[in-house]
Scaffold this motif. Sequence first.
Motif, PDB file in Angstrom:
ATOM      1  N   ASN A   1      -1.422   1.808  -4.374  1.00  0.00           N
ATOM      2  CA  ASN A   1      -1.715   0.406  -5.172  1.00  0.00           C
ATOM      3  C   ASN A   1      -1.007  -0.515  -3.992  1.00  0.00           C
ATOM      4  OD1 ASN A   1      -2.913   1.358  -7.368  1.00  0.00           O
ATOM      5  ND2 ASN A   1      -1.340   0.957  -8.717  1.00  0.00           N
ATOM      6  N   ALA A   2       0.078  -0.404  -3.566  1.00  0.00           N
ATOM      7  CA  ALA A   2       0.896  -1.451  -2.798  1.00  0.00           C
ATOM      8  C   ALA A   2       0.053  -1.310  -1.249  1.00  0.00           C
ATOM      9  CB  ALA A   2       2.454  -1.032  -2.568  1.00  0.00           C
ATOM     10  N   LEU A   3      -0.302  -0.031  -0.843  1.00  0.00           N
ATOM     11  CA  LEU A   3      -0.921   0.155   0.327  1.00  0.00           C
ATOM     12  C   LEU A   3      -2.252  -0.898   0.475  1.00  0.00           C
ATOM     13  CD1 LEU A   3      -0.483   1.402   3.172  1.00  0.00           C
ATOM     14  CD2 LEU A   3      -1.854   3.398   2.370  1.00  0.00           C
ATOM     15  N   ASN A   4      -3.006  -0.570  -0.799  1.00  0.00           N
ATOM     16  CA  ASN A   4      -4.382  -1.166  -1.004  1.00  0.00           C
ATOM     17  C   ASN A   4      -3.953  -2.847  -0.741  1.00  0.00           C
ATOM     18  OD1 ASN A   4      -7.007   0.464  -1.556  1.00  0.00           O
ATOM     19  ND2 ASN A   4      -5.206   1.807  -2.261  1.00  0.00           N
ATOM     20  N   ASP A   5      -3.054  -3.186  -1.497  1.00  0.00           N
ATOM     21  CA  ASP A   5      -2.747  -4.827  -1.508  1.00  0.00           C
ATOM     22  C   ASP A   5      -2.523  -5.084  -0.074  1.00  0.00           C
ATOM     23  OD1 ASP A   5      -2.442  -7.237  -2.908  1.00  0.00           O
ATOM     24  OD2 ASP A   5      -0.636  -7.037  -1.683  1.00  0.00           O
ATOM     25  N   LEU A   6      -1.693  -4.241   0.671  1.00  0.00           N
ATOM     26  CA  LEU A   6      -1.724  -4.778   2.056  1.00  0.00           C
ATOM     27  C   LEU A   6      -2.789  -4.556   2.967  1.00  0.00           C
ATOM     28  CD1 LEU A   6       0.830  -5.283   3.935  1.00  0.00           C
ATOM     29  CD2 LEU A   6       0.775  -2.973   4.701  1.00  0.00           C
ATOM     30  N   ALA A   7      -3.557  -3.666   2.496  1.00  0.00           N
ATOM     31  CA  ALA A   7      -4.884  -3.653   3.424  1.00  0.00           C
ATOM     32  C   ALA A   7      -5.667  -5.020   3.147  1.00  0.00           C
ATOM     33  CB  ALA A   7      -5.542  -2.348   2.934  1.00  0.00           C
ATOM     34  N   LEU A   8      -5.666  -5.373   1.888  1.00  0.00           N
ATOM     35  CA  LEU A   8      -6.444  -6.522   1.713  1.00  0.00           C
ATOM     36  C   LEU A   8      -5.842  -7.833   2.502  1.00  0.00           C
ATOM     37  CD1 LEU A   8      -7.076  -6.694  -2.254  1.00  0.00           C
ATOM     38  CD2 LEU A   8      -8.653  -6.398  -0.378  1.00  0.00           C
ATOM     39  N   ARG A   9      -4.627  -7.809   2.525  1.00  0.00           N
ATOM     40  CA  ARG A   9      -4.050  -8.979   3.108  1.00  0.00           C
ATOM     41  C   ARG A   9      -4.188  -8.900   4.649  1.00  0.00           C
ATOM     42  NH1 ARG A   9       1.854  -8.100   1.515  1.00  0.00           N
ATOM     43  NH2 ARG A   9       2.466  -9.960   2.617  1.00  0.00           N
ATOM     44  N   VAL A  10      -4.053  -7.543   5.146  1.00  0.00           N
ATOM     45  CA  VAL A  10      -4.348  -7.404   6.534  1.00  0.00           C
ATOM     46  C   VAL A  10      -5.667  -7.707   7.000  1.00  0.00           C
ATOM     47  CG1 VAL A  10      -4.676  -5.679   8.401  1.00  0.00           C
ATOM     48  CG2 VAL A  10      -2.529  -5.841   6.987  1.00  0.00           C
ATOM     49  N   ARG A  11      -6.646  -7.401   6.061  1.00  0.00           N
ATOM     50  CA  ARG A  11      -8.146  -7.896   6.398  1.00  0.00           C
ATOM     51  C   ARG A  11      -8.333  -9.290   6.467  1.00  0.00           C
ATOM     52  NH1 ARG A  11     -13.172  -5.134   5.119  1.00  0.00           N
ATOM     53  NH2 ARG A  11     -14.382  -6.816   4.100  1.00  0.00           N
ATOM     54  N   LYS A  12      -7.861  -9.965   5.198  1.00  0.00           N
ATOM     55  CA  LYS A  12      -7.934 -11.371   5.103  1.00  0.00           C
ATOM     56  C   LYS A  12      -7.334 -11.892   6.389  1.00  0.00           C
ATOM     57  CE  LYS A  12      -7.071 -14.882   1.990  1.00  0.00           C
ATOM     58  NZ  LYS A  12      -5.700 -15.349   1.952  1.00  0.00           N
ATOM     59  N   LYS A  13      -6.022 -11.630   6.859  1.00  0.00           N
ATOM     60  CA  LYS A  13      -5.468 -12.233   7.743  1.00  0.00           C
ATOM     61  C   LYS A  13      -6.387 -12.177   9.391  1.00  0.00           C
ATOM     62  CE  LYS A  13      -2.155 -14.142  10.236  1.00  0.00           C
ATOM     63  NZ  LYS A  13      -1.434 -15.512   9.894  1.00  0.00           N
ATOM     64  N   LEU A  14      -6.666 -10.809   9.263  1.00  0.00           N
ATOM     65  CA  LEU A  14      -7.412 -10.522  10.623  1.00  0.00           C
ATOM     66  C   LEU A  14      -8.890 -11.474  10.844  1.00  0.00           C
ATOM     67  CD1 LEU A  14      -6.468  -8.591  12.553  1.00  0.00           C
ATOM     68  CD2 LEU A  14      -7.994  -7.023  11.630  1.00  0.00           C
ATOM     69  N   LEU A  15      -9.413 -11.455   9.620  1.00  0.00           N
ATOM     70  CA  LEU A  15     -10.682 -12.331   9.620  1.00  0.00           C
ATOM     71  C   LEU A  15     -10.482 -13.794  10.059  1.00  0.00           C
ATOM     72  CD1 LEU A  15     -12.568 -11.140   6.399  1.00  0.00           C
ATOM     73  CD2 LEU A  15     -13.499 -11.332   8.621  1.00  0.00           C
ATOM     74  N   GLU A  16      -9.355 -14.525   9.470  1.00  0.00           N
ATOM     75  CA  GLU A  16      -8.793 -15.686   9.806  1.00  0.00           C
ATOM     76  C   GLU A  16      -8.616 -15.629  11.205  1.00  0.00           C
ATOM     77  OE1 GLU A  16      -6.550 -16.509   5.418  1.00  0.00           O
ATOM     78  OE2 GLU A  16      -5.338 -16.587   7.455  1.00  0.00           O
ATOM     79  N   GLU A  17      -7.790 -14.755  11.689  1.00  0.00           N
ATOM     80  CA  GLU A  17      -7.450 -14.839  13.307  1.00  0.00           C
ATOM     81  C   GLU A  17      -8.822 -15.053  14.243  1.00  0.00           C
ATOM     82  OE1 GLU A  17      -4.652 -14.746  15.242  1.00  0.00           O
ATOM     83  OE2 GLU A  17      -3.964 -15.896  12.978  1.00  0.00           O
ATOM     84  N   ILE A  18      -9.644 -13.909  13.757  1.00  0.00           N
ATOM     85  CA  ILE A  18     -10.922 -13.842  14.421  1.00  0.00           C
ATOM     86  C   ILE A  18     -11.626 -15.072  14.386  1.00  0.00           C
ATOM     87  CG2 ILE A  18     -13.139 -12.599  14.822  1.00  0.00           C
ATOM     88  CD1 ILE A  18     -11.103 -10.095  13.584  1.00  0.00           C
ATOM     89  N   VAL A  19     -11.647 -15.749  13.308  1.00  0.00           N
ATOM     90  CA  VAL A  19     -12.620 -16.943  13.201  1.00  0.00           C
ATOM     91  C   VAL A  19     -12.076 -18.015  14.015  1.00  0.00           C
ATOM     92  CG1 VAL A  19     -13.515 -18.856  11.582  1.00  0.00           C
ATOM     93  CG2 VAL A  19     -13.752 -16.069  10.963  1.00  0.00           C
TER      94      VAL A  19
ATOM     95  N   GLY B   1      -3.937  -7.806  -4.863  1.00  0.00           N
ATOM     96  CA  GLY B   1      -4.563  -8.899  -4.459  1.00  0.00           C
ATOM     97  C   GLY B   1      -4.149 -10.112  -5.366  1.00  0.00           C
ATOM     98  N   ASN B   2      -3.156  -9.723  -6.424  1.00  0.00           N
ATOM     99  CA  ASN B   2      -2.764 -10.984  -7.030  1.00  0.00           C
ATOM    100  C   ASN B   2      -1.071 -11.285  -6.607  1.00  0.00           C
ATOM    101  OD1 ASN B   2      -4.836 -11.428  -8.679  1.00  0.00           O
ATOM    102  ND2 ASN B   2      -4.420  -9.638  -9.610  1.00  0.00           N
ATOM    103  N   ASN B   3      -0.226 -10.076  -6.591  1.00  0.00           N
ATOM    104  CA  ASN B   3       0.944 -10.652  -5.947  1.00  0.00           C
ATOM    105  C   ASN B   3       1.371  -9.360  -4.940  1.00  0.00           C
ATOM    106  OD1 ASN B   3       2.936  -8.350  -6.609  1.00  0.00           O
ATOM    107  ND2 ASN B   3       2.142  -8.831  -9.060  1.00  0.00           N
ATOM    108  N   HIS B   4       2.291  -9.773  -4.164  1.00  0.00           N
ATOM    109  CA  HIS B   4       2.775  -8.811  -3.069  1.00  0.00           C
ATOM    110  C   HIS B   4       4.186  -8.273  -3.325  1.00  0.00           C
ATOM    111  CE1 HIS B   4      -1.143 -10.552  -1.910  1.00  0.00           C
ATOM    112  NE2 HIS B   4      -0.492 -11.754  -1.495  1.00  0.00           N
ATOM    113  N   TYR B   5       4.681  -8.450  -4.515  1.00  0.00           N
ATOM    114  CA  TYR B   5       5.927  -7.949  -4.682  1.00  0.00           C
ATOM    115  C   TYR B   5       6.177  -6.448  -4.893  1.00  0.00           C
ATOM    116  CZ  TYR B   5       6.277 -12.780  -5.637  1.00  0.00           C
ATOM    117  OH  TYR B   5       6.171 -14.026  -5.457  1.00  0.00           O
ATOM    118  N   TYR B   6       6.262  -5.774  -3.535  1.00  0.00           N
ATOM    119  CA  TYR B   6       5.939  -4.248  -3.927  1.00  0.00           C
ATOM    120  C   TYR B   6       7.307  -3.545  -4.127  1.00  0.00           C
ATOM    121  CZ  TYR B   6       2.056  -5.587  -0.790  1.00  0.00           C
ATOM    122  OH  TYR B   6       0.869  -5.742   0.020  1.00  0.00           O
ATOM    123  N   PHE B   7       8.368  -4.202  -3.754  1.00  0.00           N
ATOM    124  CA  PHE B   7       9.899  -3.521  -3.800  1.00  0.00           C
ATOM    125  C   PHE B   7      10.663  -4.065  -5.045  1.00  0.00           C
ATOM    126  CE2 PHE B   7       8.072  -3.706   0.622  1.00  0.00           C
ATOM    127  CZ  PHE B   7       8.122  -2.546   0.755  1.00  0.00           C
TER     128      PHE B   7
END
Lengths: 408, 461
Positions: free
Chosen positions: B377-395, B26-32
Amino acid sequence: MKVLMLGWEFPPAYSGGLGIACQGLAKGLTSLGVEVTIIIPTAPEEFENPYAKVIIADKYDNIKIARIPSLLTPYASFHSYKVRYERYMASKIRNNVVLYGKTLLEEVQLFKHRVLALYYNNLLPEFDVIHAHDWMTFPAAVALKNASKKPLIVHIHSTEHDRSGGLGYNPKVFELEKLGVEKSDKVIAVSNYTKSLIMKMYNIPSNKVCVVHNAFEMPYTDVKVEKHHKVVLFLGRLTLHKGPDYFIRAAKIVLQYVPDARFIVAGTGEMEPYLIELAASLGIAGKVLFTGFLKGADVARAYKMADVYVLPSVSEPFGITPLEALSLETPVIISKQSGVSEVLNHVIKVDFWDVEKLAQSIIAILKYKALHNTLKKHGCLEARSFNWVKPAEKLLHVYNQVLGGLNG
Amino acid sequence: MVNTVSFVFHAHQPYRLRHYRVFDIGNNHYYFDEEKNKNILHKVRDKCYLPTNQILLDLLKTVKDFKIAFSITGVLLEQFENYAPEVLESFKQLASTGKVEFLAETYYHSLASLYSFNEFQEQVELHKELIKELFHQKPKVFRNTELIYNNHIASQIASMGFKTIMIEGVDRFLGWRSPNYVYKAKNVDVKLLLKNYRLSDDIAFRFGQKSWVGYPLTADKYSDWISSSIGEHVILYMDYETFGEHQWADTGIFEFLKVLPFELKQRSINFATPSQIAKKQPVDELDINQTISWADTERDTSAWTGNDMQRQALQELYAMESAVKACNDETLLKHWRLLQLSDHFYYMCTKWFADGDVHKYFNPYNTPYEGFIAFMNALNDLALRVRKKLLEEIVKQQALNVSKLSKNSSIESFNMQSQTFQNFALQTSLITENPGSLAAEMLSLVKTFSSKRFSSNAKQD
């Protein structure tokens, strides 16, 4: 092969891990056909042990002991003795017996005179090698070596560095430990970690020190517990060298991510009041539970209740408790500064000072079920594969080495 | 006796994850670990890719009918483009000789064939396009990640238009039969090319092993082994990194490679690419009803899917597919796909961990447990981002729809529309432990929005 051990305690008359380790080694050696005799300073009464002939030195006080007045002065702030003195008080209550003398150093000297007296009065059985456990027995062992001209092996279960938490050695203990290490024919260390400490502290060559990792046996395997929270366990003496303060600091971070977790601190020791205050000042006092000293089946229950056992030792020569936890199917996090980390693969290892890494490992185990399961499954298998025959085989090899060296 | 040899070199480098911490979620997305990936790529470039490419180029120019094939993952080609374009150039040079075939595979070196046909197909397509773009070839032979194969994969591959697949020559399915012939897949018109693992591994694993009975392996001796083998052809398939990286230059591996084609020619052995070999008629059908691969002695998928951690990680990763794709976001899709690299799951393997062998050699983590933690940990962060994005899209969608409603449309028709979106949310069955909660969350957002909308409408009235 006949070995004469010098120990400080032996089951059932014991108060700590040293006695258990000595018995385990005796058991393994006996299974290999070695005859084991062990002399200990004192015990409430004569007793039998299936794995060794036990000689209790102070039961022979009718022998004339030429007591040389001790030049050693009582050491007031003598920490390790204090711990043992506390244990002695506890044991006094338990057994209604006095185990130790006025000061530990006096007791150590007294043991030396008694052992020598036993030897000169032909009260000891025949033996091929002398095997002495920890510094308290070293003066006796060195004296016996000089008298009998038999080879001496000293076994270091913990060094003065571990006992002091690296914060300044007791000079008298240091001196006696050094004496044993220098005058022996071979030194046994319970881990590579301990070996490197000994080499550094006493400036002795690598080939004089042989590593024999401990084994363990868990007497309780079938305990039932009920619980309502995720539980993170610390179990050990509350002293600097076990690192309980790192545990509390990690708890602070973990609770931000897993607010309903509970942290159990099992054990007693000089740091207890400090730790309670620390938990309070971090605002997590309600979630850190202090159980006091646990024994027997309660220890097993504590392990069983825990989702993860943490041993963040600052300096740990070996460390049996992680093996106990694993054998009861509890995943383990240990510090890299512990000897047992050398023989365990299926655990998480962190530097004791790396509180953040410790916290994140705890969080991961609590959060990711598969991690918990895999650590549990593999860790348990690994721990249960330990037995005392393996270390005994190594010891026997060392015995043969020193004998060959002397004869040839 | 064997009269044809096919060389197939497989090149790949993972996108290694850094020690992505739970605190980073939830704070950064530098997985690699960009730095490490770059450094390793440069090391392998210098030790293997450039020198070996040069040797092969010389051989292709001097030995008349010498041919080779490459199977290079999309993620490696991408890393060449970003960190080492000169390596890409040298591969293009090899391709321009007209004597180099490129095989098809999953772009992301993924296990998609085991988890999602859709994703599998998309990745093969992506890889095909990349090969076409870089080397102007349309791959004809398919090779799955880690040579993973079963009857079902043959059908999937056939539906993508491939007629040939390269697989491991696994003894327990071959029985008395030799890998040195073309076989046919069960129930589908797909030819199977089998790797000869003994002869391949003599080079890949044993070349520099002094304790091996065949040591030292000379091109002369090796060519004798090949020419005296039973069968029609031998397919030698190995990591390209064998040359100079797994087997260091001081083992003599480069000298071996330089003379091998000459020694083979002397024994009248011809060279063929996999698609040329596939022109032969199959001698028999192979019924492979369990999943096989080229890994370890088991030659199954247990190196990637053998323990609970690996299974949980894979399951959660592929459960996100529809949600990730519904986002229409290139970066999210890319990150999700980079998490599919089979390497991440290999690092979590506990099978050989205690023995410290080949698994440990390739593992950037000290233990499989650390590998799992970083991944999850990375997968959980990605899940958060996907969730957020999806909500935005839907709204956003909802806003659009509401704005289309006329002033006079009833609150009922609006509610109906809301219901449609709620259903959609449930269908995307997100990553969350409780998919219903997302729907609820959306509904409340929609309601807030609509109440504003209707109240402003009311004011206008």
